[in-house]
Scaffold this motif. Structure first.
Motif, mmCIF file in Angstrom:
data_model
loop_
_atom_site.group_PDB
_atom_site.id
_atom_site.type_symbol
_atom_site.label_atom_id
_atom_site.label_comp_id
_atom_site.label_asym_id
_atom_site.label_seq_id
_atom_site.Cartn_x
_atom_site.Cartn_y
_atom_site.Cartn_z
ATOM 1 N N PHE A 51 31.520 45.527 54.157
ATOM 2 C CA PHE A 51 32.222 44.696 53.491
ATOM 3 C C PHE A 51 31.590 43.727 52.984
ATOM 4 O O PHE A 51 30.470 43.230 53.737
ATOM 5 N N LYS A 52 31.689 42.948 51.749
ATOM 6 C CA LYS A 52 31.112 41.901 51.344
ATOM 7 C C LYS A 52 32.315 40.657 51.521
ATOM 8 O O LYS A 52 33.327 40.814 51.093
ATOM 9 N N ARG A 53 31.790 39.651 52.344
ATOM 10 C CA ARG A 53 32.461 38.681 52.699
ATOM 11 C C ARG A 53 32.485 37.382 51.623
ATOM 12 O O ARG A 53 31.270 36.828 51.428
ATOM 13 N N ILE A 54 33.371 36.936 51.022
ATOM 14 C CA ILE A 54 33.437 35.668 50.053
ATOM 15 C C ILE A 54 34.260 34.643 50.787
ATOM 16 O O ILE A 54 35.533 34.764 50.946
ATOM 17 N N GLU A 55 33.566 33.518 51.218
ATOM 18 C CA GLU A 55 34.352 32.473 51.800
ATOM 19 C C GLU A 55 34.868 31.751 50.592
ATOM 20 O O GLU A 55 34.238 31.120 49.683
ATOM 21 N N LEU A 56 35.968 31.011 50.892
ATOM 22 C CA LEU A 56 37.046 30.176 50.361
ATOM 23 C C LEU A 56 37.479 29.199 51.061
ATOM 24 O O LEU A 56 38.159 29.435 51.952
ATOM 25 N N ASP A 57 37.255 27.870 50.700
ATOM 26 C CA ASP A 57 37.958 26.924 51.491
ATOM 27 C C ASP A 57 39.247 26.443 51.120
ATOM 28 O O ASP A 57 39.524 26.069 49.867
ATOM 29 N N ILE A 58 40.406 26.848 51.836
ATOM 30 C CA ILE A 58 41.627 26.642 51.623
ATOM 31 C C ILE A 58 42.046 25.369 51.473
ATOM 32 O O ILE A 58 42.909 24.775 50.977
ATOM 33 N N VAL A 59 41.391 24.391 52.446
ATOM 34 C CA VAL A 59 41.656 22.920 52.292
ATOM 35 C C VAL A 59 41.336 22.264 50.801
ATOM 36 O O VAL A 59 42.065 21.512 50.459
ATOM 37 N N LYS A 60 39.959 23.052 50.327
ATOM 38 C CA LYS A 60 39.769 22.410 48.802
ATOM 39 C C LYS A 60 40.645 23.229 47.649
ATOM 40 O O LYS A 60 40.344 23.053 46.637
ATOM 41 N N GLY A 61 41.429 24.002 48.150
ATOM 42 C CA GLY A 61 42.511 24.686 47.002
ATOM 43 C C GLY A 61 41.744 25.791 46.328
ATOM 44 O O GLY A 61 42.165 26.262 45.309
ATOM 45 N N GLU A 62 40.732 26.403 47.158
ATOM 46 C CA GLU A 62 39.970 27.365 46.248
ATOM 47 C C GLU A 62 40.667 28.704 46.363
ATOM 48 O O GLU A 62 40.184 29.699 45.442
ATOM 49 N N THR A 63 41.721 28.789 47.003
ATOM 50 C CA THR A 63 42.735 30.197 46.676
ATOM 51 C C THR A 63 43.601 29.613 45.566
ATOM 52 O O THR A 63 44.661 30.763 45.371
ATOM 53 N N ARG A 64 43.639 28.553 44.892
ATOM 54 C CA ARG A 64 44.870 28.250 43.998
ATOM 55 C C ARG A 64 44.244 28.150 42.657
ATOM 56 O O ARG A 64 45.122 27.552 41.789
ATOM 57 N N THR A 65 43.224 28.778 42.453
ATOM 58 C CA THR A 65 42.441 28.670 41.136
ATOM 59 C C THR A 65 43.081 29.782 40.255
ATOM 60 O O THR A 65 43.564 30.666 40.540
ATOM 61 N N PRO A 66 43.226 29.599 38.848
ATOM 62 C CA PRO A 66 43.750 30.442 38.121
ATOM 63 C C PRO A 66 43.101 32.052 38.254
ATOM 64 O O PRO A 66 44.035 32.864 38.163
ATOM 65 N N GLU A 67 41.645 31.710 38.395
ATOM 66 C CA GLU A 67 41.041 33.238 38.564
ATOM 67 C C GLU A 67 41.594 34.052 39.834
ATOM 68 O O GLU A 67 41.761 35.293 39.732
ATOM 69 N N PHE A 68 41.785 33.464 40.703
ATOM 70 C CA PHE A 68 41.962 33.874 42.136
ATOM 71 C C PHE A 68 43.317 34.408 41.975
ATOM 72 O O PHE A 68 43.835 35.468 42.283
ATOM 73 N N LEU A 69 44.505 33.494 41.384
ATOM 74 C CA LEU A 69 45.926 33.762 41.337
ATOM 75 C C LEU A 69 46.303 34.811 40.561
ATOM 76 O O LEU A 69 47.083 35.612 40.613
#
Length: 202
Positions: A27-45
């Motif tokens: 697998f390829k792992r992609i790190e996202l910082d949840i504290v910085k809101g990187e899972t709340r971007t329009p692209e991710f959502l």
């Protein structure tokens, strides 16, 4: 290749990392910082509407989110998921327990301890509700493990992976495991499994 969207400190992300590593699934792992809101971007959502990690994109591009759904998907047809109907129900029982009675308290207390500067309304009930309920969940686990080596049947399974992820770092949230010898012995059995990785790797 499978793409795993992850956050290194997350026990939920660790479940998936550990399982895929033990199964030998690349697998390829992609790190996202949840504290910085990187899972709340329009692209991710747009792909993952719950806005959380872990989340995966399968080889064919299909998305899948929620940690226990992901580990069940990959465990299916492997020795980590029992073939017996009742034991499969027991696996689900412990995964539901982990998400309802365990993770909201043990994992959340750890998160608050590790991110003291993040405003969170749960801090007001940290010692009056969250920590006591975390200890209650640990008590259920300790009682179960006093007479057996694994959570389901006589072998390591996806149920152990789900519960190990946050329990083995519960001390980072201030939980004292000194009075839980069965849990601590289980930690060692889990760590001895082939291709085990710590939460900081993988």
């Amino acid at each position: 290749m499978i793409r795993l969207y992850d956050y290194r400190q997350s026990g939920n992300g660790y479940k998936v990392r550990l399982l895929l590593t033990q199964l030998g699934v690349p697998f390829k792992r992609i790190e996202l910082d949840i504290v910085k809101g990187e899972t709340r971007t329009p692209e991710f959502l747009r792909i993952f509407p719950n806005g959380r990690i872990p989340a995966v994109e399968l080889d064919d591009g299909r998305p899948l989110f929620e940690s226990n759904a992901i580990i069940l998907y990959f465990a299916e047809g492997t020795p980590l998921m029992p073939a017996d109907r009742f034991q499969r129900a027991q696996v689900l029982q412990w995964l539901f327990f982990e998400q309802y009675s365990h993770e909201p308290y043990i994992a959340s207390v750890r998160y608050l301890a590790m991110h003291p500067g993040v405003p969170d309304a749960r801090r007001a009930i940290l010692d009056t509700m969250m920590r006591p309920r975390g200890y209650a969940a640990l008590g259920v686990m300790e009682g179960h493990l006093k007479s057996r080596e694994w959570f389901v049947g006589d072998r390591y399974s996806v149920a152990d992976i789900a519960l190990y992820a946050y329990t083995h770092v519960a001390d980072e949230g201030g939980f004292d495991l000194a009075d839980y010898p069965a849990i601590r012995a289980w930690f060692e059995r889990v760590r001895s499994q082939p291709r085990h990785i710590p939460i900081t790797l993988g």
